[in-house]
Design an enzyme around this catalytic site. Sequence first.
Site, PDB file in Angstrom:
ATOM      1  N   HIS A 146       0.812  -1.244  -0.333  1.00  0.00           N
ATOM      2  CA  HIS A 146      -0.367  -0.306  -0.341  1.00  0.00           C
ATOM      3  C   HIS A 146       0.984   0.909  -0.106  1.00  0.00           C
ATOM      4  O   HIS A 146       2.032   1.334   0.575  1.00  0.00           O
ATOM      5  CB  HIS A 146      -0.999   0.298   1.254  1.00  0.00           C
TER       6      HIS A 146
ATOM      7  N   ASP B  96      -7.960  -5.409  -0.153  1.00  0.00           N
ATOM      8  CA  ASP B  96      -8.018  -6.624  -1.195  1.00  0.00           C
ATOM      9  C   ASP B  96      -8.148  -8.481  -0.707  1.00  0.00           C
ATOM     10  O   ASP B  96      -8.069  -8.237  -1.473  1.00  0.00           O
ATOM     11  CB  ASP B  96      -7.446  -6.086  -2.567  1.00  0.00           C
TER      12      ASP B  96
HETATM   13  N1  CMC Z   1       4.265  -7.488  -5.420  1.00  0.00           N
HETATM   14  C1  CMC Z   1       5.761  -7.904  -5.010  1.00  0.00           C
HETATM   15  N2  CMC Z   1       5.682  -6.674  -4.804  1.00  0.00           N
HETATM   16  C2  CMC Z   1       5.370  -5.150  -5.089  1.00  0.00           C
HETATM   17  C3  CMC Z   1       4.462  -5.417  -4.417  1.00  0.00           C
HETATM   18  C4  CMC Z   1       3.357  -6.513  -4.508  1.00  0.00           C
HETATM   19  N3  CMC Z   1       2.587  -6.481  -4.004  1.00  0.00           N
HETATM   20  N4  CMC Z   1       4.035  -3.671  -4.360  1.00  0.00           N
HETATM   21  C5  CMC Z   1       4.951  -3.408  -4.115  1.00  0.00           C
HETATM   22  N5  CMC Z   1       6.207  -4.157  -4.337  1.00  0.00           N
HETATM   23  C6  CMC Z   1       7.421  -3.543  -4.136  1.00  0.00           C
HETATM   24  C7  CMC Z   1       7.697  -2.552  -5.518  1.00  0.00           C
HETATM   25  O1  CMC Z   1       8.086  -3.580  -6.701  1.00  0.00           O
HETATM   26  C8  CMC Z   1       9.311  -1.933  -5.516  1.00  0.00           C
HETATM   27  O2  CMC Z   1      10.086  -2.410  -5.187  1.00  0.00           O
HETATM   28  P1  CMC Z   1      11.279  -2.305  -5.348  1.00  0.00           P
HETATM   29  O3  CMC Z   1      12.131  -0.639  -4.597  1.00  0.00           O
HETATM   30  O4  CMC Z   1      12.380  -3.062  -5.749  1.00  0.00           O
HETATM   31  O5  CMC Z   1      11.400  -1.143  -7.002  1.00  0.00           O
HETATM   32  C9  CMC Z   1       8.446  -1.830  -3.780  1.00  0.00           C
HETATM   33  O6  CMC Z   1       7.500  -2.882  -3.362  1.00  0.00           O
HETATM   34  C10 CMC Z   1       7.883  -0.565  -2.743  1.00  0.00           C
HETATM   35  O7  CMC Z   1       6.701  -0.697  -3.201  1.00  0.00           O
HETATM   36  P2  CMC Z   1       6.032   0.514  -5.079  1.00  0.00           P
HETATM   37  O8  CMC Z   1       5.797   0.252  -6.515  1.00  0.00           O
HETATM   38  O9  CMC Z   1       6.247   1.867  -4.561  1.00  0.00           O
HETATM   39  O10 CMC Z   1       4.552   0.836  -4.367  1.00  0.00           O
HETATM   40  P3  CMC Z   1       3.605   1.835  -4.725  1.00  0.00           P
HETATM   41  O11 CMC Z   1       2.885   2.256  -3.478  1.00  0.00           O
HETATM   42  O12 CMC Z   1       3.917   2.358  -5.417  1.00  0.00           O
HETATM   43  O13 CMC Z   1       1.844   0.828  -5.204  1.00  0.00           O
HETATM   44  C11 CMC Z   1       0.364  -0.704  -4.884  1.00  0.00           C
HETATM   45  C12 CMC Z   1       1.511   0.032  -4.177  1.00  0.00           C
HETATM   46  C13 CMC Z   1      -0.731  -0.917  -3.805  1.00  0.00           C
HETATM   47  C14 CMC Z   1       0.052  -0.020  -5.588  1.00  0.00           C
HETATM   48  C15 CMC Z   1       1.055  -1.778  -4.842  1.00  0.00           C
HETATM   49  O14 CMC Z   1       1.895  -1.954  -3.665  1.00  0.00           O
HETATM   50  C16 CMC Z   1       0.561  -2.935  -5.562  1.00  0.00           C
HETATM   51  O15 CMC Z   1       1.099  -3.140  -7.016  1.00  0.00           O
HETATM   52  N6  CMC Z   1       0.636  -3.808  -4.893  1.00  0.00           N
HETATM   53  C17 CMC Z   1      -0.780  -4.688  -5.536  1.00  0.00           C
HETATM   54  C18 CMC Z   1      -1.655  -4.093  -5.989  1.00  0.00           C
HETATM   55  C19 CMC Z   1      -2.768  -4.130  -5.044  1.00  0.00           C
HETATM   56  O16 CMC Z   1      -3.453  -4.867  -4.398  1.00  0.00           O
HETATM   57  N7  CMC Z   1      -3.235  -2.813  -4.569  1.00  0.00           N
HETATM   58  C20 CMC Z   1      -4.541  -2.796  -3.422  1.00  0.00           C
HETATM   59  C21 CMC Z   1      -4.211  -2.127  -3.543  1.00  0.00           C
HETATM   60  S1  CMC Z   1      -5.127  -1.246  -1.445  1.00  0.00           S
HETATM   61  C22 CMC Z   1      -6.947  -0.764  -2.113  1.00  0.00           C
HETATM   62  C23 CMC Z   1      -6.869   0.298  -3.299  1.00  0.00           C
HETATM   63  O17 CMC Z   1      -6.401   1.463  -2.926  1.00  0.00           O
HETATM   64  O18 CMC Z   1      -7.720   0.023  -3.815  1.00  0.00           O
END
Ligand code: CMC
Length: 427
Positions: A305, A362
């Site tokens: 998140h 989720d």
């Molecule tokens: N699985 C694997 N790696 C992950 C995941 C994941 N679910 N989420 C983040 N990471 C990694 C990401 O690749 C990055 O790694 P590195 O530093 O090596 O590049 C690190 O963790 C930091 O992540 P980020 O991409 O900067 O995180 P963000 O804040 O941009 O994205 C997120 C947040 C929710 C989009 C992301 O965690 C994600 O894609 N999660 C899976 C989809 C999901 O469950 N979404 C629902 C969110 S909660 C309800 C809602 O808002 O709708």
Amino acid sequence: MAETATLTFNGTTLELPIVTGTEGERAIDIRHLRNATGLITLDSGYGNTGATESSITFIDGEKGILRYRGYPIEQLAEHARFTEVAYLLMFGDLPTETQHTEFRRQLSENQFMHEALTHHFDGFPENAPPMAILSAMVSAAGCFEPALARADDDDHFLELAARLMSKVRTIASASYCKSIGHPINYPRSDLRYTANFLHMMFSLPFRPYEPHPVVVDALDKLLILHADHEQNCSTSTVRMVCSSRASMSAAVSAGINALWGPLHGGANAAVIDMLEKIRRSGESIKTYVERVKTDPNTKLMGFGHRVYKNFDPRAKIIKEACDSVLQKLGIQDPMLDMAMELEAVALQDDFFVERKLYPNVDFYSGIIMRAIGIPTNMFTVMFAIGRLPGWIAHWREVRMAAGGRIDRPRQVYQGPVARDFVPVENR
Ligand code: CMC
């Protein structure tokens, strides 16, 4: 003396005011930065940008705190009804009994779709994604109900909000009935909001559906947990569309489309797809987790998140509710065991620990929805029904803001510099 932050650039020193929120959050006000220095700020993904001051929802991502209008999510999920929480978000306070009765009356009064609107369902192919139908139908509802498309009159806000909340529920259930070839059910005024939705989803002309109280309560809880989450992607979309003075139905329809994506609301269905794929492939949970760590295109859906870096309080409540609902209904879902194993493996793995990745709302919500009988392709629609009061509350906050300006971010241009047009024969 008011606190400031000092910025020095090219010999110019600027004192930037610090804005402090009621929970002590602090922000640098950069409104005059460009005029004074020619600089703008750059923050792709808005990870560090406060787009607005808001009084609706508070999150402390480090401590795992979520409060609607000051009330802890744990208390609301335990004791409130979804309609009370909707009222709280939209109007700022929990309703008195009289206010709640009036709101529920308005929800009942406005739950019918214009009969002509129901014919629009016939135009969609059978396998049309329910989120596409929902967003299209909410836009179309604005054509049939000019109030939804006008909405600049705060005196009628309660009715307007009730109209949209009721309509979305009716549209969502009707799109499901259509998609499986069942007749559309008319709403029943004797049922409460969530029970009425379940009736419209599952009743048949020859077999009325009587929702189990455990199912009604679980759905209420689920919707409450989704009702608002401050400046997330879909809510920011609603706010931005509203900033152009667009109507409530136009803004909410845009919000539905933003929610659809798998990184946002679409993640609830993606979690179940992921678990099903793992089960079908026979791959072990450990191997799958290893793959997530090495393949940049595979994410652990339902994990991570932007704001929560400790735990998502909604996930904690949903996991407990999941256990209890399945137990009370006597359901054994192998998906729950898989999800718990996946969570346990990930939470012990340095990759997830270092990145502070925890289950989000989720991760377990799909398992409750399966227990209630909601099909996977309707999961994100359920999220939209829950998030609606939040979107409406934010729409109103933008609309009521004195001197509200249109949202219009800037950019740092990185394209070609000026060049002259070349006629086609010379290219
Ligand atoms: N699985 C694997 N790696 C992950 C995941 C994941 N679910 N989420 C983040 N990471 C990694 C990401 O690749 C990055 O790694 P590195 O530093 O090596 O590049 C690190 O963790 C930091 O992540 P980020 O991409 O900067 O995180 P963000 O804040 O941009 O994205 C997120 C947040 C929710 C989009 C992301 O965690 C994600 O894609 N999660 C899976 C989809 C999901 O469950 N979404 C629902 C969110 S909660 C309800 C809602 O808002 O709708």
